[in-house]
Every structure is written in C-alpha cells, then in structure tokens.
Design a protein around this motif. Structure first.
Motif, short mmCIF file in Angstrom:
data_model
loop_
_atom_site.label_atom_id
_atom_site.label_comp_id
_atom_site.label_asym_id
_atom_site.label_seq_id
_atom_site.Cartn_x
_atom_site.Cartn_y
_atom_site.Cartn_z
N GLU A 2 1.54 11.90 13.05
CA GLU A 2 2.60 11.59 12.11
C GLU A 2 3.60 10.68 12.80
O GLU A 2 3.73 10.72 14.02
CB GLU A 2 3.30 12.86 11.61
CG GLU A 2 4.02 13.62 12.71
CD GLU A 2 3.11 14.65 13.35
OE1 GLU A 2 3.22 15.80 12.98
OE2 GLU A 2 2.30 14.28 14.21
N THR A 3 4.22 9.86 12.01
CA THR A 3 5.25 9.01 12.59
C THR A 3 6.58 9.72 12.42
O THR A 3 6.69 10.67 11.65
CB THR A 3 5.28 7.65 11.87
OG1 THR A 3 5.29 7.91 10.46
CG2 THR A 3 4.06 6.83 12.21
N ALA A 4 7.56 9.26 13.17
CA ALA A 4 8.86 9.90 13.10
C ALA A 4 9.41 9.82 11.68
O ALA A 4 9.39 8.75 11.07
CB ALA A 4 9.81 9.23 14.07
N ARG A 244 4.25 13.72 28.47
CA ARG A 244 4.77 13.29 27.16
C ARG A 244 3.66 13.22 26.13
O ARG A 244 3.85 13.53 24.95
CB ARG A 244 5.47 11.92 27.31
CG ARG A 244 6.83 12.07 27.98
CD ARG A 244 7.56 10.75 28.05
NE ARG A 244 6.95 9.85 29.02
CZ ARG A 244 6.85 8.53 28.86
NH1 ARG A 244 7.31 7.96 27.76
NH2 ARG A 244 6.29 7.80 29.80
N ALA A 247 2.89 16.72 25.06
CA ALA A 247 3.96 17.22 24.20
C ALA A 247 3.78 16.70 22.78
O ALA A 247 4.07 17.40 21.81
CB ALA A 247 5.32 16.80 24.74
N GLU A 248 3.28 15.50 22.68
CA GLU A 248 3.19 14.92 21.34
C GLU A 248 1.94 15.35 20.58
O GLU A 248 2.00 15.64 19.39
CB GLU A 248 3.25 13.39 21.43
CG GLU A 248 3.86 12.81 20.18
CD GLU A 248 4.12 11.33 20.31
OE1 GLU A 248 3.66 10.60 19.44
OE2 GLU A 248 4.78 10.90 21.29
N GLU A 363 16.90 16.29 18.09
CA GLU A 363 15.45 16.13 18.22
C GLU A 363 14.79 16.37 16.86
O GLU A 363 15.05 17.36 16.19
CB GLU A 363 14.91 17.14 19.24
CG GLU A 363 13.44 17.06 19.47
CD GLU A 363 13.05 15.92 20.38
OE1 GLU A 363 11.91 15.89 20.80
OE2 GLU A 363 13.90 15.04 20.67
N LYS A 369 5.61 21.17 15.23
CA LYS A 369 6.48 22.01 16.04
C LYS A 369 7.01 23.19 15.26
O LYS A 369 7.45 24.17 15.84
CB LYS A 369 7.64 21.18 16.57
CG LYS A 369 7.17 20.11 17.53
CD LYS A 369 8.35 19.49 18.21
CE LYS A 369 7.90 18.30 19.03
NZ LYS A 369 9.01 17.71 19.73
N PHE B 90 0.32 7.87 20.16
CA PHE B 90 1.47 8.64 20.61
C PHE B 90 2.72 7.91 20.13
O PHE B 90 3.12 6.90 20.71
CB PHE B 90 1.46 8.80 22.12
CG PHE B 90 0.27 9.59 22.61
CD1 PHE B 90 0.17 10.95 22.34
CD2 PHE B 90 -0.75 8.97 23.31
CE1 PHE B 90 -0.92 11.68 22.76
CE2 PHE B 90 -1.84 9.70 23.73
CZ PHE B 90 -1.93 11.06 23.46
N ALA B 91 3.32 8.46 19.07
CA ALA B 91 4.36 7.72 18.36
C ALA B 91 5.59 7.47 19.22
O ALA B 91 6.28 6.47 19.04
CB ALA B 91 4.75 8.47 17.09
N ARG B 92 5.87 8.38 20.15
CA ARG B 92 7.10 8.23 20.94
C ARG B 92 6.88 7.42 22.22
O ARG B 92 7.81 7.18 22.96
CB ARG B 92 7.68 9.60 21.26
CG ARG B 92 8.48 10.15 20.09
CD ARG B 92 9.05 11.49 20.41
NE ARG B 92 8.02 12.52 20.38
CZ ARG B 92 8.24 13.80 20.64
NH1 ARG B 92 9.43 14.20 20.98
NH2 ARG B 92 7.26 14.67 20.58
N LEU B 93 5.63 7.06 22.49
CA LEU B 93 5.34 6.25 23.66
C LEU B 93 5.22 4.79 23.23
O LEU B 93 4.91 4.50 22.07
CB LEU B 93 4.05 6.73 24.33
CG LEU B 93 4.18 7.87 25.34
CD1 LEU B 93 4.84 9.10 24.73
CD2 LEU B 93 2.84 8.23 25.93
N GLY B 135 5.35 4.56 17.25
CA GLY B 135 5.69 5.11 15.94
C GLY B 135 6.28 4.08 14.99
O GLY B 135 6.28 4.28 13.78
N THR B 136 6.77 2.97 15.54
CA THR B 136 7.38 1.95 14.68
C THR B 136 6.39 0.86 14.28
O THR B 136 6.75 -0.08 13.58
CB THR B 136 8.58 1.29 15.38
OG1 THR B 136 8.11 0.66 16.57
CG2 THR B 136 9.64 2.31 15.75
N GLN B 142 -1.16 0.31 14.18
CA GLN B 142 -1.49 1.57 14.86
C GLN B 142 -3.00 1.73 14.99
O GLN B 142 -3.49 2.24 15.99
CB GLN B 142 -0.89 2.76 14.09
CG GLN B 142 0.62 2.80 14.19
CD GLN B 142 1.21 4.09 13.65
OE1 GLN B 142 0.52 5.07 13.44
NE2 GLN B 142 2.50 4.08 13.42
#
Ligand SMILES: Nc1ncnc2c1ncn2[C@@H]1O[C@H](COP(=O)(O)OP(=O)(O)OP(=O)(O)O)[C@@H](O)[C@H]1O
Ligand SMILES: [Mg+2]
Lengths: 370, 237
Positions: A2-4, A244, A247-248, A363, A369, B90-93, B135-136, B142
């Motif tokens: 999923e995206t943020a 990381r 975690a994701e 966060e 989560k 990994f969206a945050r990476l 993620g952007t 992607q």
C-alpha cells in the motif's frame, strides 16, 4: 504494497461530539498552562534563572536516557507491531552489568604515581567506564536477543494481544529473577572517584552557580553520540536498510533474500544495547540500582515513544528529550510538589493516547499495523 | 529434468484448500505462463514456489533440488526472484534503496553498477527518480521498479505475478517487451497473468488454472486457438 495514505481527513469528517469535547478540554488545558506560566514567571517569581537552568539541564540529561530507551520500544514496534513491555527490565540488566563491572574493578588493586595503594577503578576511570558500558550493553543485548527468541518468536502470527501478555510476563519474570539473584536492596552505584556524583563544571548564572555534573555531561553527550550512530546505522548500512524493509513488508523483504528472523533478532540486540547504555547511564548519573530500577524509566520511555509516534525513530528521540524537560520543569510551572513529576509523565501518556494516539510525529498507521 | 518442477502440490490457507494438486514444469530459458480467473490459485502457486507458503503435500524442485526445507530468503539465494502481486515496492524507501535491496542476495558487488545501468536502461524513468521515495511513484513506475528490483538479483528464474495489472495498454506492451528482452538475455520466466492474450503472445507454453487445479496445458499457440480459453480468458465468443 500500500502507498502512504493521506494523514488527515479532518476536513472531510464532520466534528463529532467526542472531537468537540477533546477540543474544549485542550483549550481549557492550554489556557491553564499559559496562566500558570504567567503566574510562575511574573507573579510568583520564586525561581531565578539559575534554577530554571538547573531544571533544564537535568531534564536534558534525563531526556537523553529516555530517548535511548524509547528508541528500543520504537524499533521493536516498527518491526513487530508489539510493545516490548520487558524493555525496562532489559535496561535494568544493563544497569546491573555496569554496577558489577565497577564493583569488580574496585576489587582489583592498582597503583598510580600519586596513590600507590588504590584500585583499578580509580586508577583507570576512563577504561573502567568504557568497560562498564560495554559489559552493560552486551548483557542487555544478550537478554534482548533471548527475550525475543523465547518469549516472542513462538507467538509470531498469534493475535496481537498474545505477545503483549507474554511481554508483561517476561517483565515480571526478569524483575523477580533479578531480585532472587541480586537481592531486594537498593545498591549504591559506586562510580570512580573522578566521576563522583555532584561534582562538575561550575557555571555562574544570575545570582547562583549551576553545576554541570561530569556524570550528566557524560550521559548527555554519550546518548547523543549513540543516537547519531544509530541513525547512520538505520539510514546508511545494509542492516539498516534490511531493518526498514522488514518493518515495511516482511514477505517482500524475504523475497529480497533478507533473513527476516535474523533481522528481528538483530533489532532486539540493537534495542538491548541502547537500553543497556541507558541503564549504565541511569546508574552512573542517578546512583541507584535494584531489581525494579527499570520499571519507571521503562514506562517513561514508552511514554516518550508514544509521544513521538511509536515506530518513528526521530520521534522517539524528540519524545524522550521533551519528556525529560517537561518532567523536570513541569512541577515548577504547575506549582506541584516535585515528587509528582512521575504523575506528569503519566498524565502526558494518557493525554497523548486520548488526543493524538499517533504521536507528535504522526506516524501513519497502515492497515497491516492495525 | 526440468529447471523448475512443481509436483502435485497442495497448499492450504488454514482450512482453505487453495491448491489441489498442481503440477507444472518450466524448462531452462523458457517463458511459461499461468492463466486463470480470480481466485484460481495463481498467486498461491507462486508463493508456494518461493517458499512464502509451504505445501502440505507435494514438492517444489528447482534444478534437481527439493526446496521443502528452505526458507524464502534461502530460495532467493538459489536464484529465484519474484515480482509480487500489487508490486510490493518498499514505499518508504527510495527508488535506489529498493533496487539496492534487489541486489541483496548478490555476493559480488562488482557488477552492481552495471546491473543498475541495465535497469536504468530498461526503465529510464527510474533513473530520473532514483532519489525519490517509492511510495510517491505512479503505479506504472512502481511496476517498473518492482521488475527492475527483481532483475538486480540476477535471478535464474523470474516469477512475475500480474505485471500488467492496473497499467495503461501502452505501458503493458512496454512491460511485455521488457519481459521478452529479459528472457532473451537468459532468464527463465514463469508469468502469471489475467491478460491471457498478451501472456500467450510471448510464452512458449501455458497452463490454465481453475479453482486450484490445472485444467489445461498446452503450447501457447494451441491455447490461443482453444475454444474454452478463448471464451473464458480471451473474451472471444
Ligand atoms: N491469505 C489468504 N487467506 C485465506 N485464503 C486465501 C488467502 N489468499 C488467497 N486465499 C484464497 O485462495 C484462493 C486462491 O487465491 P490466489 O490469490 O492464489 O488467486 P489468484 O489466482 O492469484 O487470483 P487473482 O487473479 O485474483 O489474483 C482463493 O480462493 C483465495 O480466496
Ligand atoms: Mg493473484
């Protein structure tokens, strides 16, 4: 996967009664705080600038320790989505590690140019302190490692409440084991003479003198250094990247060739090392160690982690510092007895959980989560 | 012996019997496709091959070696890479960190730079966005990243789970061309697709999966000509 998601949907959601009550309470509280600050500084004016400085310094030192411990909660939460309630006990083990290192070194005779009949601890304070930290941190790391292996790993995949209960059980077990092994008495953390508590740099401020203790400087500087090292580890190294990634998204991390279980173990080792450093600092700076010593700082650091947004590393650092400062100047501002400082910390925990459970750094909680 | 051999595999989710005896083979250098409707068990098959799910019965054999006792990360080291369903970046990476993790299982870092150039050559868009958080990225970007990341591992076999999902037709063609190129460079490919037309156009053989069982297997041409396949998956009445 999923995206943020966008963080706030406040504009779309109509104000619920709950929300309105929250806002009213927040306004009342903020108003009270401003009135108290005005009273304390301009009407009562009991404390001079030197006292405020003392409070702030004490808060920063304490905050550094809270931050170190809080990072452990946040790292573990970030990867396993569980609160490691035994983390305070991991810190306690580190504190004992440092204590026994000092005791052992004191028993070793040594001589220096000025004093032919001294002991290793006082003859070589720097080496002694380094040893205390290394041993305290290793013991905490080891206990973190086994804690995860024994108490949490078998419960991976169980409903989220189950490892939480296991964590509380582990915490009680470790407290009792420590009591059995080391006794119930509070022990004096006997530093090398050069690092005796209370002595330090004397800084004139206003009409008074503020003592910047050596133990305080050591604690603060070391906690900052450790946090910088941790930050680089997480952001710049292969292990940090794999942490990381795990975690994701654990399955996808495994598809990269990452050994997820090993990364989880290492996360506990790192969290343990940080807590161990915090424990030794606690002992060196505050001077006491006993089986229950990890409990209060553990809960405070948990508060700090929640405050900063659990799962968020910079959040835990800031949360720890913030809590340390608030705790040390809070009673003065609110006109409370100083023994009520713990109440302030826990009031903050309750307030954050009510008003902003995602913490200051907000966060984003993804579906996975929750 | 085939490079990848899935032999009578039964996989469960709790009590749900998702794969009811799947057998398939992929030869070295081949593109094989697995087609089927929603819930047929395509993703489950790929997850079983790479060890994310363990079969209750049956075997997965890679290059003569039974994978039963290996965990996913070990299977990856044996040369299996997967582009998971829904991309799984990994969206945050950052883009670069994602690609770097793709190369995690590589022992020699010597070819890292040239691998990176190869991926950027295939997907120039990724190069422009290398410092951007994944993620952007857009959905198509992607997908490119997910494929590029899998290539960084230099897999011997690449498992692709619906690489065309949610992409504009023009991008789909680009992705399939890329898959063909990757295959020509020597990577064996097992391609899961709902877009049966495209999949059969680049594959040499195909399997049709229905409710956890293989109901049809044939060469790609024969499948394209098959009446049941035309009706069910190609939209030809
Ligand atoms: N995590 C899960 N838990 C329980 N059942 C599942 C799970 N994942 C899949 N299933 C079930 O297993 C069956 C096969 O699912 P699978 O995801 O393999 O289908 P698929 O062929 O990939 O479908 P799609 O084309 O929609 O992706 C379905 O009936 C599905 O409901
Ligand atoms: Mg699927």
């Amino acid at each position: 996967m999923e995206t943020a998601k966008p963080r706030t949907t406040a504009l779309k959601v109509p104000l619920s009664t709950y929300r309105i009550v929250q806002i009213i309470l927040a306004v009342i509280f903020a108003g009270y705080l401003i009135w108290r600050i005005y009273q304390v500084f301009f009407v009562e004016a009991v404390y001079g600038p030197d006292t405020w400085m003392r409070f702030t310094i004490a808060g920063l030192i304490l905050g550094g320790v809270y931050s170190l411990i809080a990072i452990g909660y946040t790292l573990v939460y970030g990867i396993l989505f569980m609160i490691n309630f035994a983390h305070g006990e991991v810190m306690m083990i580190g504190a004992f590690g440092g204590y026994f290192t000092f005791e052992a070194l004191r028993a070793i005779p040594a001589s220096t140019a000025t004093n032919p009949d001294t002991n290793f601890l006082n003859a070589h304070p720097t080496i002694s302190v380094i040893l205390a930290f290394l041993i305290g941190m290793s013991l905490s790391s080891t206990s973190g490692f086994f804690l995860e292996k024994i108490a949490y790993r078998p419960l991976r995949g169980a409903p989220r409440l189950v490892p939480l209960i296991s964590a509380i059980g582990a915490s009680i077990f470790l407290q009792n084991a420590a009591q059995l092994l080391f006794g119930a008495q509070r022990r004096d953390y006997a530093n090398p003479d050069a690092l005796a508590r209370g002595i330090g740099f004397e800084i004139p401020v206003g009409e008074g003198i503020v003592v910047l203790t050596y133990t305080g400087v050591l604690t603060f500087v070391l906690s900052i250094v450790i946090m910088i090292v941790l930050y680089f580890l997480v952001q710049r190294t292969r292990l940090g990247r794999s942490m990381r990634a795990v975690a994701e998204n654990k399955p996808v991390a495994a598809l990269m060739g990452i050994d997820v279980d090993q990364v989880i173990s290492r996360t506990f080792i790192i969290s343990g090392a940080l807590a161990g450093a915090g424990g030794v600092m606690w002992g060196i700076h505050l001077g006491l160690v006993f089986f229950f010593v990890g409990f209060i700082p553990g809960i405070k650091a948990f508060t700090a982690a929640v405050l900063g947004g659990i799962g968020n590393i910079p959040g835990a650092m800031l949360g720890g510092m913030f809590l340390g400062i608030v705790e040390s100047i809070g009673p003065a501002i609110l006109g409370l007895n100083f023994q009520l400082k713990d109440v302030i910390a826990f009031a903050i925990l309750v307030l954050v959980l009510i008003f902003r459970p995602t913490g200051i750094m907000g966060e984003v909680l993804t579906e996975e989560k929750i | 012996m085939a490079f990848l051999e899935v032999h009578d595999v039964h996989t469960y989710y709790g009590n749900i019997h998702a794969l009811k005896g799947i057998s398939l083979t992929v030869e070295r250098g081949e593109i094989v496709t697995l087609i089927g409707g929603n819930g047929a068990g395509k993703t489950t098959t790929l997850r079983t091959i790479c060890g994310l799910l363990k079969p209750r019965r049956g075997k997965v054999i890679l290059d003569g070696e039974d994978l039963a006792d290996f965990k996913t990360h070990q299977i990856v080291y044996k040369g299996v890479a997967m582009v998971p369903e829904g991309r799984g970046v990994f969206a945050r990476l950052t883009v670069e960190e994602n690609l770097d993790l793709g190369a995690y299982s590589r022992n020699d870092r010597a070819t890292y730079a040239s691998d990176l150039e190869r991926v950027f050559g295939l997907f120039p868009r990724l190069k422009e966005r290398r410092k951007q958080v994944a993620g952007t990225l857009s959905g198509g970007e992607q997908q490119m990243l997910a494929i590029g990341r899998a290539l960084m591992a230099h897999p011997r076999i690449l498992l692709l789970d619906e690489p065309s999902m949610g992409l504009a037709p023009i991008l789909v063609e680009g992705i399939f061309d890329t898959i063909k190129d990757i295959n020509r460079e020597g990577t064996t490919i097992l391609l899961v697709e709902q877009n049966a037309l495209m999949a059969l156009s680049i594959a040499s053989r195909g399997y049709v999966l229905q409710t956890g069982q293989i109901v049809l297997q044939d060469s790609a041409e024969n499948l394209q000509a098959n009446e049941m396949v035309q009706k069910a998956y190609l939209g030809i009445e």
